[in-house]
Design a protein around this motif. Structure first.
Motif, PDB file in Angstrom:
ATOM      1  N   ASP A 147       0.705  -0.985   0.191  1.00 52.73           N
ATOM      2  CA  ASP A 147      -0.098  -0.353   0.443  1.00 52.73           C
ATOM      3  C   ASP A 147       1.271   0.576  -0.048  1.00 52.73           C
ATOM      4  OD1 ASP A 147      -2.452  -1.371  -0.013  1.00 52.73           O
ATOM      5  OD2 ASP A 147      -2.632  -1.464   2.248  1.00 52.73           O
ATOM      6  N   LYS A 148       2.152   1.274   1.042  1.00 49.24           N
ATOM      7  CA  LYS A 148       2.852   2.593   0.850  1.00 49.24           C
ATOM      8  C   LYS A 148       3.287   2.887  -0.152  1.00 49.24           C
ATOM      9  CE  LYS A 148       5.954   5.053   3.655  1.00 49.24           C
ATOM     10  NZ  LYS A 148       7.335   4.293   5.134  1.00 49.24           N
ATOM     11  N   LEU A 149       3.965   1.812  -0.728  1.00 47.83           N
ATOM     12  CA  LEU A 149       5.040   1.465  -1.257  1.00 47.83           C
ATOM     13  C   LEU A 149       3.567   2.293  -2.995  1.00 47.83           C
ATOM     14  CD1 LEU A 149       8.004   1.071  -3.008  1.00 47.83           C
ATOM     15  CD2 LEU A 149       6.766  -1.265  -4.082  1.00 47.83           C
ATOM     16  N   ALA A 150       3.186   1.653  -3.512  1.00 45.72           N
ATOM     17  CA  ALA A 150       2.116   1.627  -4.049  1.00 45.72           C
ATOM     18  C   ALA A 150       1.849   3.635  -3.900  1.00 45.72           C
ATOM     19  CB  ALA A 150       0.829   1.637  -4.689  1.00 45.72           C
ATOM     20  N   ALA A 151       1.532   4.370  -2.843  1.00 44.72           N
ATOM     21  CA  ALA A 151       1.487   5.754  -3.055  1.00 44.72           C
ATOM     22  C   ALA A 151       2.750   6.420  -3.118  1.00 44.72           C
ATOM     23  CB  ALA A 151       0.777   5.819  -1.401  1.00 44.72           C
ATOM     24  N   LEU A 152       3.405   6.401  -2.642  1.00 42.79           N
ATOM     25  CA  LEU A 152       4.853   6.914  -2.638  1.00 42.79           C
ATOM     26  C   LEU A 152       5.184   6.698  -4.541  1.00 42.79           C
ATOM     27  CD1 LEU A 152       7.579   5.178  -0.213  1.00 42.79           C
ATOM     28  CD2 LEU A 152       6.364   7.506   0.008  1.00 42.79           C
TER      29      LEU A 152
END
Length: 257
Positions: A147-152
């Motif tokens: 999730d965080k990787l996608a947002a960054l």
């Protein structure tokens, strides 16, 4: 100019909440991308490498559990990409694999190289499929489910929309869950509203839960990007979301002006 959409697809979506990767779900995703490719360009951030490996192997080990998961990811990642390649090729789509970690995103030269590579892929109608490089990094194995990787990634690639596919119809109100009648929060601007409502439980294969999705939406919102949290288990979930034919949570972007 085409709108740029980043779709994060979690393990539970790719397995359809079973113990193996669903070729039918990957075909469903590919079919929708093929139908929309004249209007949109798509970037996928996909989990599922460990789930793909577990279909074929059971590793013996004397070390830490995280090391076994890294080994499973190393086995499963090429298998997962092969399934994507086969299914997408039948739909006239070309795919590419992009593996990187948070450390790469903190290095300006590495980040520029990633951005340039993905821009070239998109300009040539190749679908980038991104995952964390689990051999050297463990953040998304332990928590986050990408999730965080996608947002960054959405932020530095300046996408128009971050679409997070999960196994619920978005985020439900806390009261509706208590009454066992889930009701989707349809649209918000305030992240605090979602934090107060979110269920903290995690699903079968995923490692994030709704908390990590809210954190991802916060990163995207601060970069001026709207986030949709949709039910990826449903067939045609991308097109139906664009048409407003299903229930999902929309987190509006903050103004960047």
């Amino acid at each position: 100019m085409k709108k740029r959409i980043l779709i994060k697809i979690g393990s539970n979506t790719l397995t359809k909440e079973t113990n193996q990767i669903s070729r039918g779900k990957i075909e469903d995703i590919g079919r929708q991308i093929a139908a929309l490719k004249d209007e949109y360009e798509f970037i996928l951030v996909c989990s599922g490498a460990i789930a793909a490996a577990k279909q074929f192997v059971q590793l013996e080990h004397n070390g830490q559990g995280i090391n076994v998961k890294q080994a499973l990811a190393a086995i499963g990642q090429p298998r997962l990409m092969h399934i994507f390649q086969e299914n997408f090729r039948e739909l006239g789509l070309f795919t590419s694999q992009c593996l990187f970690s948070y450390a790469d995103l903190e290095n300006e030269n590495a980040k520029l190289n990633i951005k340039n590579t993905i821009n070239v892929l998109l300009a040539n109608d190749v679908v980038p499929i991104i995952n964390e490089n689990d051999t050297v990094a463990t953040d998304e194995i332990q928590f986050g489910d990408n999730d965080k990787l996608a947002a960054l990634t959405a932020a530095f690639l300046q996408v128009d929309l971050l679409l997070i596919a999960t196994n619920t119809n978005g985020i439900y109100t806390k009261r509706s869950l208590q009454m066992e009648r889930p009701e989707t929060i349809k649209e918000v601007t305030s992240i605090k509203t979602l934090e107060n409502e979110a269920d903290t439980t995690k699903s079968l294969h995923g490692t994030g839960g709704m908390r990590s999705k809210i954190e991802a939406a916060t990163i995207a919102q601060n970069s001026g990007i709207e986030t949709w949290i949709v039910n990826g288990l449903k067939d045609n979930f991308i097109i139906d979301s664009f048409k407003g034919n299903n229930h999902f949570t929309k987190i509006k972007a903050c103004s960047t002006t």
